[in-house]
Write an enzyme that holds these catalytic residues in place. Sequence first.
Site, short mmCIF file in Angstrom:
data_model
loop_
_atom_site.label_atom_id
_atom_site.label_comp_id
_atom_site.label_asym_id
_atom_site.label_seq_id
_atom_site.Cartn_x
_atom_site.Cartn_y
_atom_site.Cartn_z
N HIS A 187 42.10 39.69 46.08
CA HIS A 187 42.22 38.26 46.43
C HIS A 187 43.44 38.88 47.69
O HIS A 187 43.75 37.94 48.26
CB HIS A 187 43.06 37.45 45.66
N ASP A 189 33.16 39.34 40.42
CA ASP A 189 34.22 38.69 39.63
C ASP A 189 33.98 37.01 39.89
O ASP A 189 33.03 36.91 41.23
CB ASP A 189 35.44 39.29 40.69
#
Length: 345
Positions: free
Chosen positions: A160, A196
């Site tokens: 992220h 993910d």
Amino acid sequence: MKTVYSPKHNLRNPKTELAGGQLVTPFESPKRADYILSAIKSEQLGPVIAPAQWPRSLVESIHDIGYLRFLDTAWQQWTEAGNEGEAIPNIWQSRSMPSQRIPNHIDGQLGYYSLAGETSISKGTTEAAWASAFVALSAAELIHRGENSAFALCRPPGHHASKNQFGGYCFLNNAAIAAQKMLHDGAQKIAILDVDFHHGNGTQDIFYQRNDVFYCSIHGDPMEAFPYFLGFSDEIGTGLGVDHNLNLPLQRGATFHIWHQALNHALRKILQFTPDVLVISLGVDTFENDPISFFKLKSKDFTQMGKTIASMNLPTLFIMEGGYAVEEIGTNTVNVLKGFKNEAA
């Protein structure tokens, strides 16, 4: 398969996360790595080795220098301002405030350099993030030296983190840093497959205009799941990066059958790209009992995931991303690696 691991991840041990309008115990905690390391040793997956130290320039090749300077000083600035809790952003540079000026005050810097408010900065956060990046770089070096596969047990995770923002528990983008190192070492093309549950907005952002890295992510529909504002199927890259970005968002309750179809589609696209190395951003928060996700994969499915990835017959670097607060994170991670190892053998 060798695992690279640093106990310095324990330096990242925050006590607060903003969730549901409350400060709760963070889902991203040291025990995540403990579960995985225990399973690796129990299953005798292979040697566990310490990371080497690496030049700061390798991280600066991915992240903005001003952002790195902020990470280096954030905790000191926060405490010197008289704050007693952990550093949590409370103001953001919004669409109605487009100025690119970076504030002097730590509250303003937190808002400028963050993308979400759930991730606090605590004492030791930056040291742990740098150690995590060194884990990824050391595992990439194993691939460079001829290993067919390696596992970087990174914590905190990284996908992220963009060029100049932290959030989603991520501070430095380990997968991007490792990929850039391998390109520097002579690889011509790298594919990053992000499995993910959450879209790797940071990795996409970093490589979105490039054609030497193909980024593909299978994740929860961002209309319903973090990071919400990136990860849609019409995001294909810009400039040189057109057709080098592939997002495969899936709906709530997706089973392994549905997920595996998306995986096969992603791998076909990666084969067309003909990469020299495959990097797997390995999150196991697709597990049916993960507390902050909504896919329905079972522990046995992660073994098949590893086998399917091994069918690519590419040097493969696994980099740990998410998977939260359940002991099965160790089982599920090792199942992927064992499935890969057994199929590759």
